[in-house]
Enzyme design. Sequence first.
Site, PDB file in Angstrom:
ATOM      1  N   THR A   1      -5.915  -9.165 -45.788  1.00 15.83           N
ATOM      2  CA  THR A   1      -7.240  -9.216 -45.176  1.00 15.83           C
ATOM      3  C   THR A   1      -7.293 -10.155 -43.981  1.00 15.83           C
ATOM      4  OG1 THR A   1      -8.281  -8.691 -47.302  1.00 15.83           O
ATOM      5  CG2 THR A   1      -9.692  -9.691 -45.637  1.00 15.83           C
TER       6      THR A   1
ATOM      7  N   SER B   1      -2.273  -5.545 -52.614  1.00 15.05           N
ATOM      8  CA  SER B   1      -2.383  -4.774 -53.856  1.00 15.05           C
ATOM      9  C   SER B   1      -1.203  -3.830 -54.027  1.00 15.05           C
ATOM     10  CB  SER B   1      -3.695  -3.985 -53.883  1.00 15.05           C
ATOM     11  OG  SER B   1      -3.731  -3.033 -52.825  1.00 15.05           O
TER      12      SER B   1
ATOM     13  N   THR C   1      -5.191 -11.604 -50.786  1.00 12.53           N
ATOM     14  CA  THR C   1      -5.572 -12.396 -51.956  1.00 12.53           C
ATOM     15  C   THR C   1      -5.423 -11.646 -53.276  1.00 12.53           C
ATOM     16  OG1 THR C   1      -7.907 -11.759 -51.684  1.00 12.53           O
ATOM     17  CG2 THR C   1      -7.187 -13.802 -50.623  1.00 12.53           C
ATOM     18  N   ASP C   2      -5.301 -10.312 -53.241  1.00  7.63           N
ATOM     19  CA  ASP C   2      -5.251  -9.546 -54.492  1.00  7.63           C
ATOM     20  C   ASP C   2      -4.118  -9.999 -55.408  1.00  7.63           C
ATOM     21  OD1 ASP C   2      -7.383  -8.107 -53.594  1.00  7.63           O
ATOM     22  OD2 ASP C   2      -6.406  -6.148 -53.661  1.00  7.63           O
TER      23      ASP C   2
END
Length: 337
Positions: A21, A69, A101-102
Amino acid sequence: MNSAQTSTDTPHVVICTTGGTITASTAAGGVVVAGDSDPATRAMLDDLRAVLPDSVRVSARAVLDADSSTFGPAEWDVLVDAVEDVLADPGVSGVVVTHGTDTLEETAMALDLVHRDPRPVAITGAQLPADHPDADGPANLLDAVLLAADPVSRDLGVLVVLGRAILQARGVRKWHTTDAVAFARNAPDLPVEGLPAELERPTLRGRARFTDARVDVVACPPGSDAVALRACIAAGARGLVLEGSGSGNLPPLVAEAVAELAVERPDVVVVAGTRVPRGEATATYSGPGGGAELAAHGVLSCGYLRSGQARVLLAALLSTADPVEVRRLWDRYHLYS
């Protein structure tokens, strides 16, 4: 990773980029798109250099470029190799990894288990894409670079830097999907005096290859049976992390299958954890599925780790040791046995 002595008089921080992100953009309909982040990365570095002290030098190395992810054991191996390669240069003062961050908590754990170099590795990301008017990535990156350049950060291992929080890797997990302070750390209270227990972070003796050992996480909610557990074994899992309830207790049908597994497949290492966000998983309770009964069948406890990081640790150990040795070593590496 090596333990080269380095100079910190003129800090040089290398940023290993992986997408996520922090360099993502927003498409029609508000959809966030990660990947193909070269332009955003260049703009991010230009902005960073404009606010950094002149004494701190930064350079960048593209390692991966995707939404985190999609990351797994293969990507952990790639990142471990990349960071090790960067730190082979004694002129480097520290490393920053930009990451989605996933799955940041898994990558942080993988890096920390093998990071024996005193120089800091800071891993950071963002909750808002780069083109958002309130993008948090630039501030997070600045904090991470300054931390990696500061000699005070040496010997602390891998540090998660996001939302003005600085957290050591072991026990970290993403606790909020959108909040700027995205991560929290599950760990016991620190002692008032003496060396904080968190500074004792043993690293693996050998170089783990996370792709060498399949480890699966199985959710074990109340009333569940052993169908998923057996499917994972049939698929070739060498380790299982079973996410139970309370302090690491499992439903009776799952516990029954675990007892059978201990006899039929002692080569498969089983770890019991909990769905509870905070606190320690321990072998405390008796009875079917209780932690004490599980321990009698050779099941290990996650301690303060939760399932994602426990999976990383178990895969690392299974790639460097046989199951008997893994069971002997487990409490040395997980958080505060």
